[in-house]
Design a protein around this motif. Structure first.
Motif, PDB file in Angstrom:
ATOM      1  N   GLY A  35     -19.102 -11.150 -20.920  1.00 43.42           N
ATOM      2  CA  GLY A  35     -18.302 -11.909 -19.973  1.00 43.42           C
ATOM      3  C   GLY A  35     -17.406 -10.975 -19.198  1.00 43.42           C
ATOM      4  O   GLY A  35     -17.847  -9.949 -18.686  1.00 43.42           O
ATOM      5  N   LYS A  36     -16.143 -11.338 -19.131  1.00 40.08           N
ATOM      6  CA  LYS A  36     -15.185 -10.478 -18.441  1.00 40.08           C
ATOM      7  C   LYS A  36     -15.085  -9.132 -19.147  1.00 40.08           C
ATOM      8  O   LYS A  36     -14.865  -8.093 -18.523  1.00 40.08           O
ATOM      9  N   TYR A  37     -15.239  -9.163 -20.478  1.00 41.02           N
ATOM     10  CA  TYR A  37     -15.195  -7.940 -21.279  1.00 41.02           C
ATOM     11  C   TYR A  37     -16.511  -7.785 -22.039  1.00 41.02           C
ATOM     12  O   TYR A  37     -17.170  -8.779 -22.381  1.00 41.02           O
ATOM     13  N   VAL A  38     -16.878  -6.541 -22.313  1.00 44.08           N
ATOM     14  CA  VAL A  38     -18.008  -6.256 -23.191  1.00 44.08           C
ATOM     15  C   VAL A  38     -17.547  -5.258 -24.240  1.00 44.08           C
ATOM     16  O   VAL A  38     -16.669  -4.425 -23.987  1.00 44.08           O
ATOM     17  N   GLU A  39     -18.125  -5.369 -25.420  1.00 45.97           N
ATOM     18  CA  GLU A  39     -17.782  -4.447 -26.499  1.00 45.97           C
ATOM     19  C   GLU A  39     -18.923  -3.453 -26.683  1.00 45.97           C
ATOM     20  O   GLU A  39     -20.088  -3.840 -26.791  1.00 45.97           O
ATOM     21  N   LEU A  40     -18.559  -2.186 -26.720  1.00 40.77           N
ATOM     22  CA  LEU A  40     -19.525  -1.119 -26.957  1.00 40.77           C
ATOM     23  C   LEU A  40     -19.200  -0.473 -28.292  1.00 40.77           C
ATOM     24  O   LEU A  40     -18.041  -0.110 -28.552  1.00 40.77           O
ATOM     25  N   VAL A  41     -20.213  -0.306 -29.119  1.00 39.04           N
ATOM     26  CA  VAL A  41     -20.023   0.145 -30.497  1.00 39.04           C
ATOM     27  C   VAL A  41     -20.753   1.456 -30.719  1.00 39.04           C
ATOM     28  O   VAL A  41     -21.895   1.625 -30.287  1.00 39.04           O
ATOM     29  N   LEU A  42     -20.097   2.379 -31.404  1.00 34.86           N
ATOM     30  CA  LEU A  42     -20.707   3.646 -31.803  1.00 34.86           C
ATOM     31  C   LEU A  42     -21.013   3.586 -33.290  1.00 34.86           C
ATOM     32  O   LEU A  42     -20.125   3.321 -34.103  1.00 34.86           O
ATOM     33  N   GLY A  43     -22.271   3.846 -33.639  1.00 37.14           N
ATOM     34  CA  GLY A  43     -22.670   3.751 -35.036  1.00 37.14           C
ATOM     35  C   GLY A  43     -23.317   2.413 -35.322  1.00 37.14           C
ATOM     36  O   GLY A  43     -23.415   1.541 -34.450  1.00 37.14           O
ATOM     37  N   ASP A  44     -23.766   2.213 -36.569  1.00 32.45           N
ATOM     38  CA  ASP A  44     -24.410   0.954 -36.930  1.00 32.45           C
ATOM     39  C   ASP A  44     -23.456   0.079 -37.719  1.00 32.45           C
ATOM     40  O   ASP A  44     -22.284   0.411 -37.911  1.00 32.45           O
ATOM     41  N   ARG A  46     -23.256  -0.542 -40.789  1.00 32.47           N
ATOM     42  CA  ARG A  46     -22.774   0.018 -42.050  1.00 32.47           C
ATOM     43  C   ARG A  46     -21.784   1.156 -41.826  1.00 32.47           C
ATOM     44  O   ARG A  46     -20.958   1.435 -42.691  1.00 32.47           O
ATOM     45  N   ASN A  47     -21.913   1.808 -40.687  1.00 32.12           N
ATOM     46  CA  ASN A  47     -21.050   2.967 -40.414  1.00 32.12           C
ATOM     47  C   ASN A  47     -20.567   2.908 -38.970  1.00 32.12           C
ATOM     48  O   ASN A  47     -20.972   3.699 -38.131  1.00 32.12           O
ATOM     49  N   ARG A  48     -19.704   1.944 -38.690  1.00 32.23           N
ATOM     50  CA  ARG A  48     -19.171   1.776 -37.345  1.00 32.23           C
ATOM     51  C   ARG A  48     -18.073   2.818 -37.114  1.00 32.23           C
ATOM     52  O   ARG A  48     -17.021   2.784 -37.737  1.00 32.23           O
ATOM     53  N   GLN A  49     -18.344   3.746 -36.188  1.00 29.49           N
ATOM     54  CA  GLN A  49     -17.419   4.845 -35.954  1.00 29.49           C
ATOM     55  C   GLN A  49     -16.360   4.529 -34.908  1.00 29.49           C
ATOM     56  O   GLN A  49     -15.257   5.057 -34.951  1.00 29.49           O
ATOM     57  N   ASP A  50     -16.701   3.669 -33.957  1.00 30.68           N
ATOM     58  CA  ASP A  50     -15.747   3.360 -32.895  1.00 30.68           C
ATOM     59  C   ASP A  50     -16.197   2.107 -32.161  1.00 30.68           C
ATOM     60  O   ASP A  50     -17.396   1.804 -32.089  1.00 30.68           O
ATOM     61  N   THR A  51     -15.238   1.367 -31.625  1.00 29.17           N
ATOM     62  CA  THR A  51     -15.507   0.208 -30.773  1.00 29.17           C
ATOM     63  C   THR A  51     -14.561   0.249 -29.591  1.00 29.17           C
ATOM     64  O   THR A  51     -13.345   0.386 -29.766  1.00 29.17           O
ATOM     65  N   ILE A  52     -15.104   0.146 -28.377  1.00 22.44           N
ATOM     66  CA  ILE A  52     -14.270   0.068 -27.188  1.00 22.44           C
ATOM     67  C   ILE A  52     -14.603  -1.220 -26.437  1.00 22.44           C
ATOM     68  O   ILE A  52     -15.757  -1.643 -26.387  1.00 22.44           O
ATOM     69  N   ILE A  53     -13.594  -1.847 -25.896  1.00 24.42           N
ATOM     70  CA  ILE A  53     -13.752  -3.075 -25.128  1.00 24.42           C
ATOM     71  C   ILE A  53     -13.553  -2.719 -23.660  1.00 24.42           C
ATOM     72  O   ILE A  53     -12.492  -2.226 -23.274  1.00 24.42           O
ATOM     73  N   PHE A  66     -10.110  -0.509 -23.851  1.00 22.76           N
ATOM     74  CA  PHE A  66      -9.055  -0.455 -24.863  1.00 22.76           C
ATOM     75  C   PHE A  66      -9.688  -0.618 -26.236  1.00 22.76           C
ATOM     76  O   PHE A  66     -10.843  -1.046 -26.370  1.00 22.76           O
ATOM     77  N   ARG A  67      -8.934  -0.231 -27.242  1.00 20.91           N
ATOM     78  CA  ARG A  67      -9.341  -0.426 -28.636  1.00 20.91           C
ATOM     79  C   ARG A  67      -8.338  -1.342 -29.309  1.00 20.91           C
ATOM     80  O   ARG A  67      -7.204  -1.494 -28.842  1.00 20.91           O
ATOM     81  N   ARG A  68      -8.730  -1.892 -30.405  1.00 20.53           N
ATOM     82  CA  ARG A  68      -7.837  -2.833 -31.098  1.00 20.53           C
ATOM     83  C   ARG A  68      -6.671  -2.127 -31.778  1.00 20.53           C
ATOM     84  O   ARG A  68      -5.727  -2.781 -32.216  1.00 20.53           O
ATOM     85  N   ASP A  69      -6.738  -0.790 -31.852  1.00 16.29           N
ATOM     86  CA  ASP A  69      -5.595  -0.060 -32.398  1.00 16.29           C
ATOM     87  C   ASP A  69      -4.525   0.212 -31.345  1.00 16.29           C
ATOM     88  O   ASP A  69      -3.500   0.847 -31.622  1.00 16.29           O
ATOM     89  N   GLY A  70      -4.783  -0.262 -30.103  1.00 13.50           N
ATOM     90  CA  GLY A  70      -3.802  -0.109 -29.035  1.00 13.50           C
ATOM     91  C   GLY A  70      -4.102   1.003 -28.048  1.00 13.50           C
ATOM     92  O   GLY A  70      -3.507   1.051 -26.967  1.00 13.50           O
ATOM     93  N   SER A  71      -5.009   1.912 -28.378  1.00  7.84           N
ATOM     94  CA  SER A  71      -5.343   2.994 -27.447  1.00  7.84           C
ATOM     95  C   SER A  71      -6.158   2.443 -26.283  1.00  7.84           C
ATOM     96  O   SER A  71      -6.894   1.456 -26.425  1.00  7.84           O
ATOM     97  N   LYS A  72      -6.028   3.072 -25.143  1.00  4.12           N
ATOM     98  CA  LYS A  72      -6.726   2.581 -23.957  1.00  4.12           C
ATOM     99  C   LYS A  72      -6.898   3.729 -22.964  1.00  4.12           C
ATOM    100  O   LYS A  72      -6.359   4.830 -23.147  1.00  4.12           O
TER     101      LYS A  72
END
Length: 393
Positions: A35-44, A46-53, A66-72
């Motif tokens: 939609g307005k945002y998409v989530e991109l994931v690094l890793g699978d 079982r081993n999700r290394q990073d997620t950016i929105i 941005f990330r859910r930890d507040g970084s953007k």
């Protein structure tokens, strides 16, 4: 050549966060919706290394994440966070970022005056001078972050630490720190140079490194060359370490890992194999045309068959002993050649899975083409291929 001013605003209009993220191995998380945002994931899973929105997916110039930890940040931020993943040179971080963005935008890379002057004044060093470099062992309790950024575990670094070093060039006035060095040794096990890697994508060799007959060689057990039964050849030391980490449970005892450092010299192959008289060589080169050519050249040396290799529209053409052999670069070369030539199978192949350019990309789950919507069947097939990867002839 004139030096042009980099326009980051124009580059950002051509290069999206998603473009860079997919090249780094991120995948679209379809479960999160589009939609307005998409989530991109690094890793699978079982081993999700990073997620950016990512926002504004249809407008590259306006994309942010941005990330859910507040970084953007924006696309420049993402490139800076992963600068070591891109092989670019420059006197500072911004020069390197500009070159990366220019590549994605299909624009000429900026050339900087300082670089031209450096290359003109560097001169040529014909012989390696060990006194020029300061080296020290890697502290097992303080392993350089460079390894983890390439997916290489602390355990792998510790295991291979006898063949690694930290290195500082005393004549480098622009950088006074230490990089990671992979010692190039000769048949007498004397150091003849170094393959050097550093943060920010820095890649080099020590001045005067002997790349004609010396190579990075990690033999286990160390110093017992007669016992080594398998020698695995790679284009880089990081590929060798990744291969070892991924296949350690199924690798034979008494082996040697070898990096040619991105170049292929007949002397490197022949001199390394002279060290291990009871060993069989394995082609573990990259999954590209250059990698297949390296494999063919190595086979020619070990089988003592003169070959002429020519690129064609369909792949490669090999001329040997009066025969013309078409080579499909997507398939193992030995089985294709052995249909026309009598070979003694002194070389095997243990290639990266087909989706990946090299073993380090495989370790980092960075396929050559982004796979947006892999099905469960696709994932299972890919996993099965990696598990079945073995020393194939």
């Amino acid at each position: 050549m004139a030096e042009y001013k980099v326009n980051f605003k124009e580059l950002k209009s051509r290069v999206g966060i998603d473009d860079v993220a997919y090249s780094l191995g991120y995948r679209l998380d379809k479960k999160a919706g589009i939609g307005k945002y998409v989530e991109l994931v690094l890793g699978d899973s079982r081993n999700r290394q990073d997620t950016i929105i990512v926002s504004n997916r249809r407008d590259k110039a306006s994309q942010t994440f941005f990330r859910r930890d507040g970084s953007k940040g924006d696309v420049v931020t993402l490139i800076r966070e992963n600068l070591d993943r891109f092989v670019v040179s420059g006197d500072n971080e911004w020069q390197k970022v500009a070159k990366v963005m220019a590549r994605f935008a299909n624009m000429p890379e900026p050339e900087y005056k300082q670089e031209r002057e450096f290359y003109r004044g560097a001169g040529h060093t014909s012989e390696f001078d060990p006194k020029r470099y300061e080296t020290k062992t890697i502290d097992s309790a303080n392993i350089p972050r460079l390894f983890s950024q390439r997916g290489i575990s602390d355990e792998s670094v510790r295991t291979l630490s006898p063949f690694l070093t930290l290195i500082r060039d005393t004549k480098n006035e622009n950088f006074d720190g230490y990089n990671v060095g992979f010692p190039y040794t000769d048949t007498n096990n004397e150091v003849r140079g170094y393959e050097i890697r550093g943060m920010g994508g820095y890649k080099s060799k020590a001045a005067g490194t002997n790349s004609s007959s010396a190579a990075w060689v990690a033999d286990m057990p160390q110093g017992d060359s007669v016992m080594v039964k398998s020698v695995f050849f790679f284009e880089s030391a990081f590929d060798a370490m990744a291969f070892y980490q991924m296949n350690r449970a199924t690798l034979p005892d008494n082996l040697a890992l070898v990096s040619l450092g991105g170049t292929f010299s007949d002397g490197q192959i022949t001199d390394v194999m002279q060290r291990f008289p009871n060993a069989k060589a394995f082609d573990c080169f990259d999954n590209d045309v250059a990698g297949r050519i390296y494999g063919l050249r190595m086979m020619a040396l070990l089988e003592d068959i003169p070959l002429k290799i020519t690129k064609t529209d369909k792949g490669l053409m090999v001329e040997a002993k009066g025969k013309n052999i078409e080579i499909d670069t997507q398939r193992p070369i030995i089985s294709q050649v052995s249909k026309s030539l009598s070979i003694r199978h002194r070389m095997g192949q243990w290639l990266p899975p087909k989706a990946f350019k090299d073993w380090n990309d495989c370790l980092m789950n960075k396929p050559m083409e982004p796979i947006i919507s892999a099905t469960k069947s696709d994932r299972d097939s890919n996993l099965a291929e990696q598990r079945k990867s073995s020393m194939k002839l």
